[in-house]
Design a protein around this motif. Structure first.
Motif, PDB file in Angstrom:
ATOM      1  N   TYR A  81       9.918 -19.082  11.013  1.00 49.90           N
ATOM      2  CA  TYR A  81       8.932 -18.022  11.162  1.00 49.90           C
ATOM      3  C   TYR A  81       8.259 -17.717   9.829  1.00 49.90           C
ATOM      4  CZ  TYR A  81      10.409 -16.761  15.922  1.00 49.90           C
ATOM      5  OH  TYR A  81      10.664 -16.765  17.272  1.00 49.90           O
ATOM      6  N   SER A  82       9.056 -17.556   8.797  1.00 50.57           N
ATOM      7  CA  SER A  82       8.525 -17.219   7.471  1.00 50.57           C
ATOM      8  C   SER A  82       7.542 -18.273   6.983  1.00 50.57           C
ATOM      9  CB  SER A  82       9.674 -17.065   6.461  1.00 50.57           C
ATOM     10  OG  SER A  82      10.537 -16.008   6.838  1.00 50.57           O
ATOM     11  N   SER A  83       7.866 -19.531   7.235  1.00 55.06           N
ATOM     12  CA  SER A  83       7.008 -20.629   6.805  1.00 55.06           C
ATOM     13  C   SER A  83       5.668 -20.604   7.537  1.00 55.06           C
ATOM     14  CB  SER A  83       7.708 -21.967   7.059  1.00 55.06           C
ATOM     15  OG  SER A  83       6.869 -23.045   6.704  1.00 55.06           O
ATOM     16  N   PHE A  84       5.698 -20.408   8.863  1.00 57.66           N
ATOM     17  CA  PHE A  84       4.455 -20.348   9.645  1.00 57.66           C
ATOM     18  C   PHE A  84       3.587 -19.163   9.226  1.00 57.66           C
ATOM     19  CE2 PHE A  84       6.721 -23.019  12.871  1.00 57.66           C
ATOM     20  CZ  PHE A  84       5.774 -24.030  12.950  1.00 57.66           C
ATOM     21  N   TRP A  85       4.202 -17.994   9.042  1.00 55.34           N
ATOM     22  CA  TRP A  85       3.450 -16.807   8.658  1.00 55.34           C
ATOM     23  C   TRP A  85       2.824 -16.969   7.274  1.00 55.34           C
ATOM     24  CZ3 TRP A  85       1.691 -13.998  12.180  1.00 55.34           C
ATOM     25  CH2 TRP A  85       2.435 -13.589  13.298  1.00 55.34           C
ATOM     26  N   ALA A  86       3.580 -17.501   6.345  1.00 57.96           N
ATOM     27  CA  ALA A  86       3.085 -17.666   4.975  1.00 57.96           C
ATOM     28  C   ALA A  86       1.863 -18.585   4.946  1.00 57.96           C
ATOM     29  CB  ALA A  86       4.193 -18.215   4.087  1.00 57.96           C
ATOM     30  N   ALA A  87       1.934 -19.700   5.669  1.00 55.87           N
ATOM     31  CA  ALA A  87       0.820 -20.657   5.685  1.00 55.87           C
ATOM     32  C   ALA A  87      -0.420 -20.038   6.339  1.00 55.87           C
ATOM     33  CB  ALA A  87       1.235 -21.918   6.429  1.00 55.87           C
ATOM     34  N   ALA A  88      -0.220 -19.296   7.415  1.00 52.85           N
ATOM     35  CA  ALA A  88      -1.349 -18.689   8.123  1.00 52.85           C
ATOM     36  C   ALA A  88      -2.002 -17.594   7.286  1.00 52.85           C
ATOM     37  CB  ALA A  88      -0.886 -18.121   9.460  1.00 52.85           C
ATOM     38  N   LYS A  89      -1.201 -16.787   6.612  1.00 51.36           N
ATOM     39  CA  LYS A  89      -1.757 -15.706   5.789  1.00 51.36           C
ATOM     40  C   LYS A  89      -2.468 -16.260   4.555  1.00 51.36           C
ATOM     41  CE  LYS A  89       1.405 -12.117   7.371  1.00 51.36           C
ATOM     42  NZ  LYS A  89       2.486 -11.169   7.029  1.00 51.36           N
ATOM     43  N   LYS A  90      -1.978 -17.349   4.016  1.00 50.26           N
ATOM     44  CA  LYS A  90      -2.651 -17.997   2.895  1.00 50.26           C
ATOM     45  C   LYS A  90      -4.021 -18.511   3.350  1.00 50.26           C
ATOM     46  CE  LYS A  90      -2.292 -21.897  -0.323  1.00 50.26           C
ATOM     47  NZ  LYS A  90      -1.514 -23.106  -0.714  1.00 50.26           N
ATOM     48  N   TYR A  91      -4.054 -19.089   4.536  1.00 51.47           N
ATOM     49  CA  TYR A  91      -5.313 -19.596   5.110  1.00 51.47           C
ATOM     50  C   TYR A  91      -6.315 -18.452   5.273  1.00 51.47           C
ATOM     51  CZ  TYR A  91      -8.475 -21.728   8.564  1.00 51.47           C
ATOM     52  OH  TYR A  91      -9.589 -22.196   9.249  1.00 51.47           O
ATOM     53  N   ASN A  92      -5.841 -17.320   5.778  1.00 47.92           N
ATOM     54  CA  ASN A  92      -6.719 -16.173   5.985  1.00 47.92           C
ATOM     55  C   ASN A  92      -7.262 -15.623   4.677  1.00 47.92           C
ATOM     56  OD1 ASN A  92      -6.612 -16.221   8.763  1.00 47.92           O
ATOM     57  ND2 ASN A  92      -5.074 -14.611   8.954  1.00 47.92           N
ATOM     58  N   ALA A  93      -6.406 -15.595   3.655  1.00 56.67           N
ATOM     59  CA  ALA A  93      -6.842 -15.094   2.349  1.00 56.67           C
ATOM     60  C   ALA A  93      -7.953 -15.968   1.780  1.00 56.67           C
ATOM     61  CB  ALA A  93      -5.654 -15.040   1.392  1.00 56.67           C
ATOM     62  N   GLU A  94      -7.818 -17.280   1.938  1.00 57.31           N
ATOM     63  CA  GLU A  94      -8.841 -18.201   1.447  1.00 57.31           C
ATOM     64  C   GLU A  94     -10.127 -18.058   2.269  1.00 57.31           C
ATOM     65  OE1 GLU A  94      -6.994 -21.995   1.728  1.00 57.31           O
ATOM     66  OE2 GLU A  94      -5.722 -21.708  -0.051  1.00 57.31           O
ATOM     67  N   LEU A  95      -9.966 -17.824   3.572  1.00 54.76           N
ATOM     68  CA  LEU A  95     -11.116 -17.673   4.462  1.00 54.76           C
ATOM     69  C   LEU A  95     -11.929 -16.433   4.087  1.00 54.76           C
ATOM     70  CD1 LEU A  95     -11.990 -19.390   6.967  1.00 54.76           C
ATOM     71  CD2 LEU A  95     -11.001 -17.585   8.392  1.00 54.76           C
ATOM     72  N   ALA A  96     -11.226 -15.357   3.717  1.00 54.75           N
ATOM     73  CA  ALA A  96     -11.893 -14.102   3.382  1.00 54.75           C
ATOM     74  C   ALA A  96     -12.747 -14.214   2.122  1.00 54.75           C
ATOM     75  CB  ALA A  96     -10.860 -12.993   3.220  1.00 54.75           C
ATOM     76  N   SER A  97     -12.441 -15.189   1.291  1.00 56.34           N
ATOM     77  CA  SER A  97     -13.177 -15.355   0.037  1.00 56.34           C
ATOM     78  C   SER A  97     -14.394 -16.263   0.194  1.00 56.34           C
ATOM     79  CB  SER A  97     -12.256 -15.927  -1.049  1.00 56.34           C
ATOM     80  OG  SER A  97     -11.839 -17.250  -0.708  1.00 56.34           O
ATOM     81  N   LYS A  98     -14.581 -16.811   1.404  1.00 60.10           N
ATOM     82  CA  LYS A  98     -15.694 -17.735   1.641  1.00 60.10           C
ATOM     83  C   LYS A  98     -16.752 -17.107   2.549  1.00 60.10           C
ATOM     84  CE  LYS A  98     -12.492 -21.705   1.623  1.00 60.10           C
ATOM     85  NZ  LYS A  98     -11.976 -22.836   2.454  1.00 60.10           N
ATOM     86  N   ILE A 158       2.000 -12.930  18.849  1.00 60.09           N
ATOM     87  CA  ILE A 158       2.027 -14.148  18.044  1.00 60.09           C
ATOM     88  C   ILE A 158       3.436 -14.345  17.493  1.00 60.09           C
ATOM     89  CG2 ILE A 158       1.012 -15.408  16.106  1.00 60.09           C
ATOM     90  CD1 ILE A 158      -1.016 -14.774  18.271  1.00 60.09           C
ATOM     91  N   MET A 159       4.073 -15.415  17.901  1.00 61.63           N
ATOM     92  CA  MET A 159       5.457 -15.724  17.496  1.00 61.63           C
ATOM     93  C   MET A 159       6.350 -14.499  17.685  1.00 61.63           C
ATOM     94  SD  MET A 159       5.157 -18.530  14.426  1.00 61.63           S
ATOM     95  CE  MET A 159       4.467 -17.451  13.187  1.00 61.63           C
TER      96      MET A 159
END
Length: 295
Positions: free
Chosen positions: A70-87, A187-188
């Motif tokens: 769970y921790s691994s899936f959440w971390a990857a998804a939140k990292k993706y969102n953070a990068e998305l917010a900057s674009k 979600i999960m």
């Protein structure tokens, strides 16, 4: 006289054959009409069972995951969102971007992210990656280029679904939602609650309302409108609110909303049967009356 009798017998047989042929034709027309009439309700019921099964399979697979998973899936998804917010908002992802997107929040390997629940209109549908037609025929699609449904500041998740399909209800009743209604995204191992704060109707190319707003946590549900015409898009936006399992609204059985598409056949079926029997009896009586007149 023998000739006359034979003619009468032949005429009687022809009348009998016409009567049976008329009844068969009427029966076939009735069956065909009834099949067409019941198709939406029966098909929707079958698809609802498949959708429920997809959610059940998803939940069963989640039970096998560890806390580390769970921790691994959440971390990857939140990292993706953070990068998305900057674009800058972009809904047309490249092949490499789509490949990365498809690998996120897919704990079961089936493309199911979770499920959308809207108690007020009786919706509980699986959420899939992407908005391809194959996805929208069976469930809810997550729009690539928008935030993954993880919650958090500066995220805006967009979920899309069809309405008006003859084979499945999906988001047909989304237009019944009003400001103040709530919906849930499972979600999960987490559940996110959103309260509707804005409802808009826009043209398909008017996507400004789907952009990320700094510091805000939004989820927008999208479907086509008007019903059956589909020239515009209905946007039902929800703002994140605290979720408490014990305070969930449970709709009483006598207050549950049922789609007219599902209820109508059960009222119309007896009427159709009575009408069919009336026509058959009338036709039979007419044929028998003609036969007696000939005799």
């Amino acid at each position: 006289s023998v000739y006359i009798c034979k003619r009468l017998q032949t005429g009687g047989r022809k009348s009998s054959m016409k009567k049976h042929l008329s009844s068969i034709i009427l029966f076939l027309v009735f069956v065909a009409g009834l099949s067409i009439f019941l198709y939406p309700s029966v098909s929707n019921y079958i698809n609802s069972r498949h959708q429920s099964r997809a959610i059940a399979t998803y939940d069963e697979a989640l039970a096998k995951l560890s806390q580390e998973d769970y921790s691994s899936f959440w971390a990857a998804a939140k990292k993706y969102n953070a990068e998305l917010a900057s674009k800058t908002t972009n809904f047309n992802l490249s092949k490499d971007e789509l490949k990365e997107y498809d690998s996120l929040l897919d704990p079961t390997g089936t493309g199911v992210m979770g499920h959308l629940e809207i108690e007020s209109i009786g919706v509980d549908l699986p959420i899939y990656h992407g908005v391809s037609e194959s996805v929208l025929q069976v469930g809810i699609g997550h729009l690539p280029g928008t935030s993954l449904p993880t919650g958090g500041a500066s995220t805006h998740t967009v979920l899309s679904g069809h309405r008006g399909l003859p084979s499945s209800k999906l988001l047909s009743d989304l237009d019944q939602m009003v400001v103040g209604d709530t919906f849930l995204i499972h979600i999960m191992d987490q559940t996110f609650a959103y309260q509707v704060d804005q409802i808009n109707i826009v043209l398909p190319d008017e996507t400004e309302g789907l952009a990320i707003t700094k510091g805000m946590d939004y989820c927008t549900l999208v479907t086509c409108t008007p019903y059956g015409v589909n020239t515009h898009r209905l946007l039902v936006r929800g703002k994140r609110v605290d979720y408490k399992e014990e305070s969930r609204l449970i709709v009483p059985a006598d207050a549950t909303r049922y789609s007219a598409l599902l209820v109508a056949p059960f009222f119309a079926l007896p009427v159709l049967i009575i009408l069919f029997l009336f026509v058959v009896i009338s036709t039979s009586g007419h044929v028998n009356g003609s036969s007696h007149r000939k005799h």
